[in-house]
Design an enzyme around this catalytic site. Structure first.
Site, short mmCIF file in Angstrom:
data_model
loop_
_atom_site.label_atom_id
_atom_site.label_comp_id
_atom_site.label_asym_id
_atom_site.label_seq_id
_atom_site.Cartn_x
_atom_site.Cartn_y
_atom_site.Cartn_z
CG HIS A 55 38.27 29.94 38.24
ND1 HIS A 55 39.55 29.85 37.74
CD2 HIS A 55 38.31 30.90 39.20
CE1 HIS A 55 40.33 30.70 38.37
NE2 HIS A 55 39.61 31.34 39.27
CB CYS B 103 41.98 29.13 31.57
SG CYS B 103 40.87 28.13 32.53
#
Ligand SMILES: CN(C)C(=N)NCCC[C@H](N)C(=O)O
Length: 282
Positions: A178, A272
């Site tokens: 990511h 996150c």
């Protein structure tokens, strides 16, 4: 850092701006499947410790004066704690997430429903994208990752929906699957990133757009030092990213170490767990 930037940073007093975040308690957090190289279902997760660590992150946000809202975790979705993947929110507009893997598929609609119930302007995404895992708002640009999770066609969808230019960036190392594992936005036009996570072409784009960026080492990136949350002054991040913390202090930021080692077993850390709810221009 260039000479000019070094002088400017010494003069700069970084200013924190109060933020609103969405978090999801790690009630069902576990590692029972593997969709990134950090996840090993044979390695036990200490659920109680994960909760304590997540509480530590929450307390840190509250102590800094930020507002935090919560979404109810769904049983059977152990990665839902990673709220940053749940959507992208800019100027009160919400682009829903559409997950790459079936294991997380139900999270997209759950987050979307949370926003709909609160009256946000929403768009149900057509293309695969994993929210702020791959979309990071940095000043004039929406930085957009691709390569492992977010479909490149989503970049055009985001550009149209948010009405802001998207700078597409290709990730090439599966450990940094990511964008927010390899790059963090510190304030408007200031970022820090690990070049080795990006294709040569994307490294060139980053050099041009952010010539004074903080460059992280591989060691910083490996401990998820770039999975950081900044309010413009305070930067919440893993305490083991010591080189990056020194660099931040030199630029006038205040790094704050937050231990999230249990969540790292699933390939996530502070950023996150945190979805920023951007109401107006930021
Ligand atoms: C930066 N963000 C939001 C993340 N990197 N998210 C962590 C997701 C971890 C999960 N096991 C997965 O592989 O999807």
């Amino acid at each position: 850092m260039t000479q000019l930037a070094a002088e400017a940073s010494q003069r700069t007093r970084r200013v924190a701006r109060t933020r609103r975040y969405l978090m999801c308690p790690p009630t069902h957090f576990d590692v029972v499947y593997s969709i990134n190289p950090w996840m090993n279902p044979d390695k036990p997760v200490d659920g109680a410790l994960a909760r304590l660590q997540w509480d530590g992150l929450l307390r840190a946000f509250l102590a800094l004066g930020h507002q935090v809202e919560f979404i109810e975790p769904l049983p059977g979705y152990p990665d839902m704690v990673f709220a940053a993947n749940g959507a992208t929110v800019i100027n009160g507009k919400v682009l829903s997430a559409r997950f790459r893997y079936e294991e997380r598929a139900a999270e997209g609609p759950a987050y979307l429903e949370w926003f709909r119930a609160r009256g946000y302007e929403t768009r149900e995404a057509v293309h695969v994208n994993e929210g702020e895992g791959d979309y990071l708002h940095a000043g004039r640009y929406l930085l957009a990752g691709t390569g492992f999770r977010t479909d490149i066609r989503s970049h055009r969808e985001a550009e149209r929906f948010f009405g802001m230019p998207v700078a597409g960036l290709r990730l090439v190392d599966p450990h940094f699957y990511h964008l927010d594992t390899a790059l963090a936005v510190l304030d408007h036009d200031q970022i820090m990133y690990y070049p080795g996570a990006f294709s040569k072409e994307s490294q060139g784009v980053l050099r041009v757009l952010y010539p004074d960026a903080i460059i992280a080492t591989e060691a910083d990136a490996e401990v998820f030092g770039l999975n950081a949350v900044s309010d413009g002054r305070h930067v919440l991040m893993p305490p083991s990213a010591t080189h990056l913390m020194d660099e931040l202090r030199e630029r006038g930021y205040e790094p704050i170490g937050v231990e999230l080692s249990e969540l790292l077993k699933s390939g996530g850390s502070a950023k996150c767990c945190t979805l920023e709810l951007r109401a107006g221009r930021s």
